[in-house]
Write a protein that holds these residues in place. Structure first.
Motif, PDB file in Angstrom:
ATOM      1  N   ARG A  33      20.223  29.607 -34.518  1.00  0.00           N
ATOM      2  CA  ARG A  33      19.453  29.873 -33.297  1.00  0.00           C
ATOM      3  C   ARG A  33      20.327  30.319 -32.137  1.00  0.00           C
ATOM      4  O   ARG A  33      19.959  30.157 -30.981  1.00  0.00           O
ATOM      5  CB  ARG A  33      18.674  28.630 -32.906  1.00  0.00           C
ATOM      6  CG  ARG A  33      17.548  28.327 -33.876  1.00  0.00           C
ATOM      7  CD  ARG A  33      16.829  27.087 -33.464  1.00  0.00           C
ATOM      8  NE  ARG A  33      17.633  25.922 -33.788  1.00  0.00           N
ATOM      9  CZ  ARG A  33      17.277  24.962 -34.615  1.00  0.00           C
ATOM     10  NH1 ARG A  33      16.100  24.996 -35.173  1.00  0.00           N
ATOM     11  NH2 ARG A  33      18.060  23.954 -34.875  1.00  0.00           N
ATOM     12  N   ARG A  46      30.173  24.909 -40.111  1.00  0.00           N
ATOM     13  CA  ARG A  46      29.084  24.022 -40.515  1.00  0.00           C
ATOM     14  C   ARG A  46      29.542  23.178 -41.698  1.00  0.00           C
ATOM     15  O   ARG A  46      30.478  23.525 -42.408  1.00  0.00           O
ATOM     16  CB  ARG A  46      27.820  24.795 -40.861  1.00  0.00           C
ATOM     17  CG  ARG A  46      27.840  25.455 -42.193  1.00  0.00           C
ATOM     18  CD  ARG A  46      26.507  26.066 -42.570  1.00  0.00           C
ATOM     19  NE  ARG A  46      26.740  27.035 -43.621  1.00  0.00           N
ATOM     20  CZ  ARG A  46      26.195  28.223 -43.693  1.00  0.00           C
ATOM     21  NH1 ARG A  46      25.345  28.611 -42.779  1.00  0.00           N
ATOM     22  NH2 ARG A  46      26.487  29.018 -44.678  1.00  0.00           N
ATOM     23  N   ARG A  48      27.772  19.931 -44.527  1.00  0.00           N
ATOM     24  CA  ARG A  48      26.580  19.237 -44.990  1.00  0.00           C
ATOM     25  C   ARG A  48      26.901  17.761 -45.235  1.00  0.00           C
ATOM     26  O   ARG A  48      27.998  17.440 -45.685  1.00  0.00           O
ATOM     27  CB  ARG A  48      26.069  19.872 -46.280  1.00  0.00           C
ATOM     28  CG  ARG A  48      25.481  21.235 -46.087  1.00  0.00           C
ATOM     29  CD  ARG A  48      25.177  21.924 -47.420  1.00  0.00           C
ATOM     30  NE  ARG A  48      24.446  23.147 -47.236  1.00  0.00           N
ATOM     31  CZ  ARG A  48      24.967  24.292 -46.805  1.00  0.00           C
ATOM     32  NH1 ARG A  48      26.236  24.354 -46.503  1.00  0.00           N
ATOM     33  NH2 ARG A  48      24.225  25.365 -46.662  1.00  0.00           N
ATOM     34  N   GLU A  64      21.771  10.817 -37.122  1.00  0.00           N
ATOM     35  CA  GLU A  64      21.644  11.726 -35.979  1.00  0.00           C
ATOM     36  C   GLU A  64      22.996  11.892 -35.302  1.00  0.00           C
ATOM     37  O   GLU A  64      23.993  11.318 -35.756  1.00  0.00           O
ATOM     38  CB  GLU A  64      20.592  11.239 -34.998  1.00  0.00           C
ATOM     39  CG  GLU A  64      20.884   9.900 -34.385  1.00  0.00           C
ATOM     40  CD  GLU A  64      19.800   9.431 -33.438  1.00  0.00           C
ATOM     41  OE1 GLU A  64      18.775  10.119 -33.300  1.00  0.00           O
ATOM     42  OE2 GLU A  64      19.982   8.380 -32.823  1.00  0.00           O
ATOM     43  N   TRP A  83      24.024  19.870 -31.392  1.00  0.00           N
ATOM     44  CA  TRP A  83      22.856  19.110 -31.829  1.00  0.00           C
ATOM     45  C   TRP A  83      21.593  19.961 -31.846  1.00  0.00           C
ATOM     46  O   TRP A  83      20.660  19.703 -32.574  1.00  0.00           O
ATOM     47  CB  TRP A  83      22.658  17.861 -30.967  1.00  0.00           C
ATOM     48  CG  TRP A  83      22.476  18.148 -29.514  1.00  0.00           C
ATOM     49  CD1 TRP A  83      23.446  18.220 -28.566  1.00  0.00           C
ATOM     50  CD2 TRP A  83      21.243  18.451 -28.857  1.00  0.00           C
ATOM     51  NE1 TRP A  83      22.896  18.535 -27.355  1.00  0.00           N
ATOM     52  CE2 TRP A  83      21.538  18.687 -27.497  1.00  0.00           C
ATOM     53  CE3 TRP A  83      19.923  18.547 -29.272  1.00  0.00           C
ATOM     54  CZ2 TRP A  83      20.569  19.014 -26.562  1.00  0.00           C
ATOM     55  CZ3 TRP A  83      18.950  18.877 -28.338  1.00  0.00           C
ATOM     56  CH2 TRP A  83      19.281  19.098 -26.995  1.00  0.00           C
ATOM     57  N   ASN A  85      21.279  23.081 -32.922  1.00  0.00           N
ATOM     58  CA  ASN A  85      21.203  23.861 -34.157  1.00  0.00           C
ATOM     59  C   ASN A  85      21.306  23.003 -35.417  1.00  0.00           C
ATOM     60  O   ASN A  85      21.012  23.480 -36.501  1.00  0.00           O
ATOM     61  CB  ASN A  85      22.302  24.927 -34.187  1.00  0.00           C
ATOM     62  CG  ASN A  85      21.927  26.118 -33.347  1.00  0.00           C
ATOM     63  OD1 ASN A  85      20.950  26.786 -33.612  1.00  0.00           O
ATOM     64  ND2 ASN A  85      22.703  26.382 -32.308  1.00  0.00           N
ATOM     65  N   SER A  86      21.754  21.784 -35.277  1.00  0.00           N
ATOM     66  CA  SER A  86      21.946  20.922 -36.445  1.00  0.00           C
ATOM     67  C   SER A  86      20.623  20.334 -36.922  1.00  0.00           C
ATOM     68  O   SER A  86      19.688  20.159 -36.150  1.00  0.00           O
ATOM     69  CB  SER A  86      22.920  19.794 -36.103  1.00  0.00           C
ATOM     70  OG  SER A  86      24.188  20.330 -35.814  1.00  0.00           O
ATOM     71  N   GLN A  87      20.565  20.061 -38.206  1.00  0.00           N
ATOM     72  CA  GLN A  87      19.372  19.467 -38.816  1.00  0.00           C
ATOM     73  C   GLN A  87      19.734  18.047 -39.252  1.00  0.00           C
ATOM     74  O   GLN A  87      20.482  17.864 -40.206  1.00  0.00           O
ATOM     75  CB  GLN A  87      18.934  20.288 -40.023  1.00  0.00           C
ATOM     76  CG  GLN A  87      18.630  21.721 -39.681  1.00  0.00           C
ATOM     77  CD  GLN A  87      18.561  22.597 -40.918  1.00  0.00           C
ATOM     78  OE1 GLN A  87      18.864  22.174 -42.017  1.00  0.00           O
ATOM     79  NE2 GLN A  87      18.181  23.838 -40.721  1.00  0.00           N
ATOM     80  N   TYR A  92      13.805   9.010 -42.598  1.00  0.00           N
ATOM     81  CA  TYR A  92      13.348   9.597 -43.854  1.00  0.00           C
ATOM     82  C   TYR A  92      13.375   8.553 -44.961  1.00  0.00           C
ATOM     83  O   TYR A  92      14.371   7.854 -45.130  1.00  0.00           O
ATOM     84  CB  TYR A  92      14.255  10.780 -44.219  1.00  0.00           C
ATOM     85  CG  TYR A  92      13.794  11.553 -45.418  1.00  0.00           C
ATOM     86  CD1 TYR A  92      12.720  12.429 -45.326  1.00  0.00           C
ATOM     87  CD2 TYR A  92      14.420  11.411 -46.637  1.00  0.00           C
ATOM     88  CE1 TYR A  92      12.288  13.149 -46.428  1.00  0.00           C
ATOM     89  CE2 TYR A  92      14.000  12.126 -47.749  1.00  0.00           C
ATOM     90  CZ  TYR A  92      12.934  12.992 -47.633  1.00  0.00           C
ATOM     91  OH  TYR A  92      12.512  13.696 -48.718  1.00  0.00           O
ATOM     92  N   SER A 102      21.637  16.958 -44.687  1.00  0.00           N
ATOM     93  CA  SER A 102      21.648  17.353 -43.290  1.00  0.00           C
ATOM     94  C   SER A 102      22.669  18.483 -43.129  1.00  0.00           C
ATOM     95  O   SER A 102      23.779  18.390 -43.654  1.00  0.00           O
ATOM     96  CB  SER A 102      22.059  16.137 -42.454  1.00  0.00           C
ATOM     97  OG  SER A 102      22.072  16.455 -41.099  1.00  0.00           O
TER      98      SER A 102
END
Length: 172
Positions: A33, A46, A48, A64, A83, A85-87, A92, A102
């Motif tokens: 984004r 990035r 994961r 988070e 934060w 752009n991060s997922q 959950y 994530s």
């Protein structure tokens, strides 16, 4: 002494048997984004974080930005965690034999990407787990123009220093 994990290693949780986590996929990448203004003149990367449930019960997991700490370079300076752009994984329910991943975006000066330490503290069923650390980095894949040789990103690493010490101790 607790040993750190290498990026890509799984870490089993002792307090939650069958639940494990790993940090993997560290690479340079632009956020989906657009860049955050706070990261101007920094290089984005990035990684994961994957949580896997190998039990017969489900766990409520939460990950988070406040549960992730990223340090870069030889001096361990803090990296910028984007934060926006991060997922994250927020509240959950991770059912048996399932994974949740994530994808996180961070930024730092390009010269510090060769050493990246990522610390994760997962929240499972409203309880904090132990903090675990993963070490890795992103090596430059460009060839030096003047010599035509590949750079050696591990030349000054701790593993290289130990190897050199052992060679000296073994003698000729």
């Amino acid at each position: 002494m607790r040993e750190l994990n290498v990026v890509g290693d799984w870490q089993e949780y002792e307090e939650h048997a069958g639940l494990r986590v790993r940090v993997h996929g560290v690479e340079k990448a632009e956020p989906p984004r657009g860049r955050d203004d706070a990261a101007e003149e920094l290089t984005y990367f990035r990684f994961r974080v994957t949580v896997e449930n190998r039990t017969s019960e489900h766990f409520g997991i939460h990950l988070e930005d406040g549960q992730i700490d990223i340090r870069v370079g030889d001096d361990g300076e803090s990296a910028f965690l984007d934060w926006r752009n991060s997922q994250f994984i927020e509240g959950y329910d991770l059912y048996p034999l399932r994974r949740a991943t994530s994808v996180l975006y961070a930024a730092c000066p390009d010269a510090r990407l060769s050493r990246v330490d990522i610390q994760i503290q997962l929240k499972v069923d409203e309880e904090w787990t132990e903090r675990y650390l993963w070490a890795g980095g992103i090596a430059s894949r460009e060839l030096p123009e003047d010599t035509g040789e590949r750079p050696d990103p591990g030349r000054d690493s701790l593993a290289c220093q130990v190897s050199n010490f052992l060679r000296k101790e073994a003698g000729p």
